[in-house]
Write a protein that holds these residues in place. Sequence first.
Motif, PDB file in Angstrom:
ATOM      1  N   TYR A 130      20.449 -21.098  -2.528  1.00 24.56           N
ATOM      2  CA  TYR A 130      21.829 -20.598  -2.547  1.00 24.56           C
ATOM      3  C   TYR A 130      22.816 -21.697  -2.156  1.00 24.56           C
ATOM      4  CZ  TYR A 130      20.076 -16.000  -3.497  1.00 24.56           C
ATOM      5  OH  TYR A 130      19.474 -14.938  -4.111  1.00 24.56           O
ATOM      6  N   CYS A 131      24.029 -21.545  -2.650  1.00 25.60           N
ATOM      7  CA  CYS A 131      25.028 -22.607  -2.532  1.00 25.60           C
ATOM      8  C   CYS A 131      26.030 -22.361  -1.411  1.00 25.60           C
ATOM      9  CB  CYS A 131      25.793 -22.743  -3.846  1.00 25.60           C
ATOM     10  SG  CYS A 131      24.783 -23.330  -5.211  1.00 25.60           S
ATOM     11  N   LYS A 133      34.733  -6.182  -5.280  1.00 22.71           N
ATOM     12  CA  LYS A 133      33.741  -5.216  -4.844  1.00 22.71           C
ATOM     13  C   LYS A 133      32.907  -5.800  -3.710  1.00 22.71           C
ATOM     14  CE  LYS A 133      33.255  -2.999  -9.359  1.00 22.71           C
ATOM     15  NZ  LYS A 133      32.304  -2.610 -10.439  1.00 22.71           N
ATOM     16  N   ALA A 134      32.470  -4.936  -2.810  1.00 22.47           N
ATOM     17  CA  ALA A 134      31.615  -5.378  -1.711  1.00 22.47           C
ATOM     18  C   ALA A 134      30.370  -6.046  -2.278  1.00 22.47           C
ATOM     19  CB  ALA A 134      31.236  -4.194  -0.827  1.00 22.47           C
ATOM     20  N   GLY A 135      30.020  -7.196  -1.716  1.00 23.24           N
ATOM     21  CA  GLY A 135      28.868  -7.952  -2.186  1.00 23.24           C
ATOM     22  C   GLY A 135      29.228  -9.122  -3.071  1.00 23.24           C
ATOM     23  N   MET A 136      30.469  -9.162  -3.558  1.00 28.92           N
ATOM     24  CA  MET A 136      30.915 -10.355  -4.284  1.00 28.92           C
ATOM     25  C   MET A 136      31.067 -11.504  -3.299  1.00 28.92           C
ATOM     26  SD  MET A 136      33.785  -8.745  -6.884  1.00 28.92           S
ATOM     27  CE  MET A 136      34.415 -10.347  -7.364  1.00 28.92           C
ATOM     28  N   CYS A 137      30.688 -12.700  -3.705  1.00 28.72           N
ATOM     29  CA  CYS A 137      30.909 -13.901  -2.890  1.00 28.72           C
ATOM     30  C   CYS A 137      31.759 -14.865  -3.700  1.00 28.72           C
ATOM     31  CB  CYS A 137      29.585 -14.545  -2.501  1.00 28.72           C
ATOM     32  SG  CYS A 137      28.639 -13.575  -1.316  1.00 28.72           S
ATOM     33  N   THR A 184      23.007  -9.145  -2.239  1.00 30.58           N
ATOM     34  CA  THR A 184      22.413  -8.286  -1.210  1.00 30.58           C
ATOM     35  C   THR A 184      22.668  -8.896   0.160  1.00 30.58           C
ATOM     36  OG1 THR A 184      20.304  -9.464  -1.202  1.00 30.58           O
ATOM     37  CG2 THR A 184      20.572  -7.680  -2.824  1.00 30.58           C
ATOM     38  N   GLU A 185      22.395  -8.155   1.215  1.00 32.80           N
ATOM     39  CA  GLU A 185      22.570  -8.708   2.563  1.00 32.80           C
ATOM     40  C   GLU A 185      21.643  -9.905   2.790  1.00 32.80           C
ATOM     41  OE1 GLU A 185      24.852  -8.203   4.892  1.00 32.80           O
ATOM     42  OE2 GLU A 185      25.802  -6.873   3.436  1.00 32.80           O
ATOM     43  N   ASP A 186      20.433  -9.848   2.248  1.00 32.92           N
ATOM     44  CA  ASP A 186      19.517 -10.994   2.380  1.00 32.92           C
ATOM     45  C   ASP A 186      20.083 -12.227   1.698  1.00 32.92           C
ATOM     46  OD1 ASP A 186      17.702  -9.533   3.837  1.00 32.92           O
ATOM     47  OD2 ASP A 186      16.351  -9.138   2.154  1.00 32.92           O
ATOM     48  N   GLU A 187      20.687 -12.031   0.535  1.00 35.77           N
ATOM     49  CA  GLU A 187      21.276 -13.167  -0.177  1.00 35.77           C
ATOM     50  C   GLU A 187      22.492 -13.705   0.578  1.00 35.77           C
ATOM     51  OE1 GLU A 187      20.459 -12.634  -4.868  1.00 35.77           O
ATOM     52  OE2 GLU A 187      21.641 -11.029  -3.967  1.00 35.77           O
ATOM     53  N   ILE A 188      23.292 -12.817   1.138  1.00 36.00           N
ATOM     54  CA  ILE A 188      24.458 -13.264   1.910  1.00 36.00           C
ATOM     55  C   ILE A 188      24.008 -14.039   3.144  1.00 36.00           C
ATOM     56  CG2 ILE A 188      26.399 -12.454   3.325  1.00 36.00           C
ATOM     57  CD1 ILE A 188      26.794 -10.229   1.217  1.00 36.00           C
ATOM     58  N   ASN A 189      22.915 -13.625   3.762  1.00 39.07           N
ATOM     59  CA  ASN A 189      22.388 -14.378   4.910  1.00 39.07           C
ATOM     60  C   ASN A 189      22.003 -15.788   4.500  1.00 39.07           C
ATOM     61  OD1 ASN A 189      22.676 -12.302   6.770  1.00 39.07           O
ATOM     62  ND2 ASN A 189      20.609 -11.496   6.432  1.00 39.07           N
ATOM     63  N   LEU A 190      21.385 -15.951   3.335  1.00 41.81           N
ATOM     64  CA  LEU A 190      21.022 -17.283   2.855  1.00 41.81           C
ATOM     65  C   LEU A 190      22.268 -18.102   2.523  1.00 41.81           C
ATOM     66  CD1 LEU A 190      17.992 -16.299   0.602  1.00 41.81           C
ATOM     67  CD2 LEU A 190      17.894 -17.658   2.702  1.00 41.81           C
ATOM     68  N   MET A 191      23.260 -17.450   1.957  1.00 39.62           N
ATOM     69  CA  MET A 191      24.505 -18.156   1.647  1.00 39.62           C
ATOM     70  C   MET A 191      25.228 -18.576   2.922  1.00 39.62           C
ATOM     71  SD  MET A 191      26.050 -16.280  -1.698  1.00 39.62           S
ATOM     72  CE  MET A 191      27.381 -17.469  -1.697  1.00 39.62           C
TER      73      MET A 191
END
Length: 262
Positions: free
Chosen positions: A109-110, A200-204, A7-14
């Motif tokens: 998150y890593c 896909k969008a959202g993959m890191c 999610t965008e929140d998770e990407i912000n933490l990453m």
Amino acid sequence: MKIFLKTEDEINLMRKANQLVGSTLAELGKHIKPGVTTLQLDKIAEEFIRDHGAVPTFKNFPNPYGGPFPASICTSVNEVVVHGIPSKDTVLKDGDIISIDCGTLLDGYCGDSAYTFCVGEVKPEVKQLLKVTRDSLYKGIEQAVAGNHVGDIGSAIQDYCEGFGYGVVRELTGHGIGREMHEAPQIPNYGSRGNGVMLKAGMCIAIEPMITMGDRKIWMLPDKWSIVTRDNQLAAHFEHTIAIRKGKAEILSTFEGIEDQL
């Protein structure tokens, strides 16, 4: 293995975890010079990471072949491709290169990134190896957009580096990343366009070309961690963690602080 979309929140933490990795590498860049040991660099990195409220993810990372990794960063000098263990006996010399791979765990998150540094004055042909490897990373990132495939990333890296006569390591790959440092999918640095997992969008993912000046063949040292070139020629390694987007990948880690010093 399941691929987790963030999610965008998770990407912000990453992003925060990866920016800390970039800051750690930049801090280490200030200390890389002839006479410094790789163990000294490890101590600087661990203190810096912990002072910023994070944990070094590499420390005690399990190994299927032997004991856990004993340090906070990987310090891979010259013919060591990746996973070099910091040591008081490894003293940097003028003309060396050193790849430093660093990981953090921050707020669950890593972050993961690597940079190959020059030690003192380095030969022009060695500088070219580093430049081509770094440039190939960005060529791979250009292909890392929603709708493309993992093979598009590997193909871009492979074609570019082999065009200079360099070897592309096959046995080690980039990887998905999130709550765990290594998640699905694997991201090889070679491949064919249109093949592999669709992005896909959202993959890191972490993309990390490992490129050799000579033959691509490698082997593992008796320490069960260090991977070296079989022909003892030099190797370079650069890595960014990115988030897949619909238009253009977002690079979550950073080289800016490092390259401001160069």
